[in-house]
Design a protein around this motif. Structure first.
Motif, PDB file in Angstrom:
ATOM      1  N   ALA A   1       0.837  -1.201   0.000  1.00 42.69           N
ATOM      2  CA  ALA A   1       0.000   0.000   0.000  1.00 42.69           C
ATOM      3  C   ALA A   1       0.866   1.244   0.000  1.00 42.69           C
ATOM      4  N   HIS A   2       0.378   2.291  -0.632  1.00 41.92           N
ATOM      5  CA  HIS A   2       1.095   3.549  -0.716  1.00 41.92           C
ATOM      6  C   HIS A   2       0.899   4.354   0.561  1.00 41.92           C
ATOM      7  N   ASP A   3       1.980   4.891   1.086  1.00 36.70           N
ATOM      8  CA  ASP A   3       1.956   5.700   2.309  1.00 36.70           C
ATOM      9  C   ASP A   3       2.821   6.929   2.049  1.00 36.70           C
ATOM     10  N   GLU A   4       2.207   7.958   1.476  1.00 39.06           N
ATOM     11  CA  GLU A   4       2.935   9.144   0.998  1.00 39.06           C
ATOM     12  C   GLU A   4       3.768   9.822   2.080  1.00 39.06           C
ATOM     13  N   LYS A   5       3.193   9.988   3.282  1.00 37.06           N
ATOM     14  CA  LYS A   5       3.887  10.731   4.339  1.00 37.06           C
ATOM     15  C   LYS A   5       4.665   9.833   5.288  1.00 37.06           C
ATOM     16  N   ALA A   6       4.703   8.532   5.012  1.00 39.35           N
ATOM     17  CA  ALA A   6       5.397   7.545   5.839  1.00 39.35           C
ATOM     18  C   ALA A   6       4.951   7.638   7.304  1.00 39.35           C
ATOM     19  N   GLU A   7       3.631   7.675   7.525  1.00 36.12           N
ATOM     20  CA  GLU A   7       3.069   7.803   8.870  1.00 36.12           C
ATOM     21  C   GLU A   7       2.871   6.455   9.550  1.00 36.12           C
ATOM     22  N   CYS A   8       2.704   5.384   8.774  1.00 34.98           N
ATOM     23  CA  CYS A   8       2.396   4.074   9.341  1.00 34.98           C
ATOM     24  C   CYS A   8       3.633   3.425   9.947  1.00 34.98           C
ATOM     25  N   LYS A   9       3.397   2.714  11.046  1.00 37.92           N
ATOM     26  CA  LYS A   9       4.454   1.948  11.704  1.00 37.92           C
ATOM     27  C   LYS A   9       4.008   0.493  11.776  1.00 37.92           C
ATOM     28  N   GLU A  10       4.940  -0.411  12.019  1.00 33.71           N
ATOM     29  CA  GLU A  10       4.600  -1.817  12.135  1.00 33.71           C
ATOM     30  C   GLU A  10       3.614  -2.032  13.276  1.00 33.71           C
TER      31      GLU A  10
END
Length: 64
Positions: free
Chosen positions: A46-55
């Motif tokens: 999945a695309h995460d433009e702002k790199a906000e997601c964590k494991e």
């Protein structure tokens, strides 16, 4: 008029790539012979433009 997008809820498995996360989606399927439920897992990128997601984060992804 287009169809509504298919959405699924999953858990982020990996967030090591730039702007991309790996999401594992679990579903339960009934075994045809033994009639027990089996946990099946699919992996989506999945695309995460702002790199906000964590494991470990729970996310909702939609098809495009």
């Amino acid at each position: 008029m287009r169809k509504p997008r298919r959405t699924v809820v999953g858990v982020v498995q990996s967030a090591k790539m730039q702007k991309t996360v790996v999401v594992a989606v679990e579903r339960l399927e009934l075994h045809p012979k033994y009639k027990k439920y089996i946990r099946k897992r699919s992996k989506f990128y999945a695309h995460d433009e702002k790199a906000e997601c964590k494991e470990g984060d729970k996310v909702l992804i939609a098809e495009t």
